[in-house]
Enzyme design. Structure first.
Site, PDB file in Angstrom:
ATOM      1  N   HIS A 329       0.816  -1.211   0.000  1.00  0.00           N
ATOM      2  CA  HIS A 329       0.000   0.000   0.000  1.00  0.00           C
ATOM      3  C   HIS A 329       0.854   1.268   0.000  1.00  0.00           C
ATOM      4  O   HIS A 329       2.066   1.225   0.234  1.00  0.00           O
ATOM      5  CB  HIS A 329      -0.940   0.006   1.207  1.00  0.00           C
ATOM      6  CG  HIS A 329      -0.253   0.001   2.541  1.00  0.00           C
ATOM      7  ND1 HIS A 329       0.034   1.156   3.244  1.00  0.00           N
ATOM      8  CD2 HIS A 329       0.205  -1.008   3.317  1.00  0.00           C
ATOM      9  CE1 HIS A 329       0.621   0.856   4.387  1.00  0.00           C
ATOM     10  NE2 HIS A 329       0.748  -0.454   4.461  1.00  0.00           N
ATOM     11  N   CYS A 348       2.687  -5.470   6.741  1.00  0.00           N
ATOM     12  CA  CYS A 348       2.391  -5.103   5.359  1.00  0.00           C
ATOM     13  C   CYS A 348       3.569  -4.338   4.753  1.00  0.00           C
ATOM     14  O   CYS A 348       4.481  -3.924   5.463  1.00  0.00           O
ATOM     15  CB  CYS A 348       1.123  -4.256   5.304  1.00  0.00           C
ATOM     16  SG  CYS A 348      -0.371  -5.190   5.740  1.00  0.00           S
TER      17      CYS A 348
END
Length: 426
Positions: A329, A348
């Site tokens: 992201h 992440c």
């Protein structure tokens, strides 16, 4: 490149010749003074400590660092072949006694003259970063500067030519340990050297770098931020199937318990200020003021952040199925990409210049060029986009590799998986 001068340039020969002619026309005392001046000038020019200060040193230093870069993917048969060659070279270095330890008591940089520079030169010559013809003088000249920058580039350090804490730590890992690191990673690389897809994305966790590969060549490289030691990014293989523009962010249970609960105890306005809303299992919104934030267990609610600039994923989320609930992201904290240690996430992977990667991923998805993407992001509307053709993605753990002859790359064993304490430098 030569610097522009205000006055007319004067050659050394013309300068000394003119000075000598003027001296002949002067009195004896003046002639003696001129002789002293000339001797001083020549002693400065010919001093061995002066090193090599030519007008090519800037370009040479840059070229040395650039040679480290390559379009060869880390995960390729070519890399395996290069690493095998490096292993043979390092076996020879170890057989010959390795390299010396460079004293780390001083910050060495261009212009310094110090006995430890001689040791530094020996170290860089043995590892192939400095030509043997450069010799072992005590001067940190332009050639040593270029060699240090090449070394720093090979070890993922800031390429500034200055020897500080991290550069010294990398320099003083023994040749035997580096050989073992190459051998450990050769096994990993061989396991991933088959056909990975015509197009694929590779995340190298220890390097905190991402490669977008097409036709067996790297077409994009991105700096990444990966999981901290306490919340490690997992190794995985999957396929990217979706890009979401202006995503909602749903906080994982681990972040709710470890981060959000303590923050709400200190600041009851935290959720409201960060546009995070609570929802029960039926989709009904719950007022944060009705929750006991001092309770031992976090409420069984969904914590969802609205799209926007302060959203934890900012403009983009890249989805792929995996059992770890991780994804790639964007981030509102762009300054983190400039850090040397980019192990900041909860597992992440944050991607610098993520819109370039998204454009590449959506290349074959009709109606989604860069301009359209930017328009949607500007609208603030959450928009999921299914890729016409899923793109394989590989999260790997490679701390040593080589993508050209004589260019061995090393990174810190941040998660301590290589089995040698010396390699967990940071």
């Amino acid at each position: 490149m030569s610097k522009k001068r205000i006055s007319e340039p004067v050659s050394r020969r013309a300068f000394l010749g003119g000075a000598a002619a003027a001296g002949a026309a002067m009195a004896t005392g003046a002639a003696s003074a001129q002789s002293l001046t000339q001797t001083t000038i020549e002693s400065i020019i010919n001093a061995p400590q002066r090193g090599t200060w030519d007008d090519q040193f800037d370009a040479q230093a840059s070229r040395n660092a650039e040679k480290v870069n390559s379009r060869v993917p880390v995960l390729s048969a070519d890399t395996v072949n290069y690493v095998e060659t490096e292993i043979a070279a390092y076996q020879d270095i170890v057989y010959r006694g390795g390299w010396p330890v460079v004293p780390s008591s001083k910050k060495l940089r261009l212009g310094v003259d110090d006995p430890s520079v001689s040791t530094l030169r020996q170290r860089l010559i043995i590892s192939g970063d400095l030509a043997q013809s450069a010799g072992t003088s005590t001067a940190f000249d332009s050639w040593v500067d270029g060699a240090v920058k090449r070394f720093q580039a090979r070890h993922g350090l800031p390429v500034d030519g200055v020897l500080g804490r991290y550069s010294y730590a990398a320099l003083n890992v023994s040749a035997a340990v580096r050989l073992g690191q190459l051998e450990t990673n050769l096994v990993r690389l061989r396991s991933m050297s088959g056909f990975l897809g015509n197009r694929y994305v590779m995340v190298n966790i220890p390097a905190a770098k991402i490669e977008a590969v097409e036709g067996e060549r790297v077409v994009l490289r991105h700096t990444a931020i990966v999981g901290k030691i306490s919340r490690q990014t997992p190794i995985l293989n999957s396929k990217i199937h979706e890009v979401i523009l202006n995503p909602y962010w749903t906080a994982p249970r681990s972040i709710i318990e470890k981060d959000i609960m303590p923050l709400m105890r200190k600041d009851p306005t935290y959720l409201t200020r960060n546009s995070i809303r609570l929802f029960d299992g039926r989709g009904n919104e719950v007022d944060p003021q009705t929750i006991d934030w001092n309770a031992a267990e976090a409420p069984k609610l969904m914590f969802r952040q609205d799209p926007g600039k302060i959203n934890a994923m900012s403009s983009t989320k890249i989805n792929f199925h995996n059992p770890h609930a991780v994804y790639m992201h964007d981030t509102p904290q762009q300054s983190l990409f400039g850090k040397l240690l980019r192990f900041e996430s909860s597992g992440c992977v944050r991607v610098q210049n993520v819109r370039d990667l998204s454009t590449w991923l959506l290349r074959d998805t009709a109606g989604w060029d860069r301009q359209t993407m930017e328009q949607v992001i500007a609208s603030g509307v959450s928009t999921p986009i299914e890729l016409a053709e899923p793109v394989p993605v590989y999260f790997t753990y490679i701390t040593a590799w080589s993508t050209a002859d004589g260019v061995a790359q090393f990174r810190d064993d941040i998660y301590r998986r290589d089995g040698v304490e010396e390699l967990a430098l940071q």
